[in-house]
Scaffold this active site. Sequence first.
Site, PDB file in Angstrom:
ATOM      1  CB  CYS A  67      13.737  -6.159   2.025  1.00  0.00           C
ATOM      2  SG  CYS A  67      15.015  -6.638   3.101  1.00  0.00           S
ATOM      3  NE  ARG A 100      21.624 -11.716   5.769  1.00  0.00           N
ATOM      4  CZ  ARG A 100      21.643 -10.787   4.941  1.00  0.00           C
ATOM      5  NH1 ARG A 100      22.647  -9.816   5.032  1.00  0.00           N
ATOM      6  NH2 ARG A 100      20.779 -10.517   4.217  1.00  0.00           N
ATOM      7  CG  HIS A 123      11.324 -10.691   2.070  1.00  0.00           C
ATOM      8  ND1 HIS A 123      11.247 -10.063   0.914  1.00  0.00           N
ATOM      9  CD2 HIS A 123      12.323 -10.452   2.814  1.00  0.00           C
ATOM     10  CE1 HIS A 123      12.310  -9.466   0.833  1.00  0.00           C
ATOM     11  NE2 HIS A 123      12.899  -9.494   1.833  1.00  0.00           N
TER      12      HIS A 123
END
Length: 244
Positions: A93, A129, A193
């Site tokens: 990320c 997002r 993640h």
Amino acid sequence: MNLKILWMYSDMMDLYGDKGNVQVLKMRCQRRGIDCTVDTMTMGDTVSLEDYDLLFMGGGADFEQNLLYKDLLDRREGLQKALDSGSAFFLVCGSYQLFGQYYLDQDGNKVEGLGLYDFYTIASTRDRRCIGNIAVQAQMDGCTFKAVGFENHGGQTQNVATPFAKVLKGHGNTYDGGYEGFLNNQVLATYMHGSLLPKNPLVADLLLKRALRRNYGTVELAPLDDSLEDHARKIMLERMGIKE
Ligand code: GLN
């Protein structure tokens, strides 16, 4: 055999269980009798990056990226030396973003990247997002597999020449572009993640093989019992409506 791992900016770049990646790499070495050392470093530390077989850097918010990017840029030569010496890299990320050209955050601040690769990242508007569980179809070092993870990023990474995977569910590099991460012969960079490696032990082993390659060439790793991990991954895929 022995293996040296460096977790870069371990006190700053560690979101949504990224630490689990390091624990899994170490544990999978231990179970196979491979001597594995994990060192950590942070801003201002003097470290010889090319001494490491695998360099890991986890996720971090805009705040951390802003704090550390200059320190990272100062290490460009060391990072290049590590690449030239054959080290493997695993980036998650916020770190993924910092290895590209730049990251333009929501307030219009430009965080300069290392520029090692052509991709660049621009923050999305708040309503786009990328958040939630993600499933992908990946190809790495001759293996084709499905992987699961969790993503939470505003950054939209574009101009990725060689993505890691195709998105089956979730977002990946951009909100609806259909591809996830970046992969070349030495670098795996991903938005996943979760953390990625405990959920997808095959990826952990592929990274270990890449790391061992530097000193030992192509190695075969003894199989481990991953039935629990495989079961968990299957359940996550099912929840996302995907058949393995
Ligand atoms: N600043 C980044 C973004 O939101 C990184 C976030 C992360 O590492 N999870 O795009």
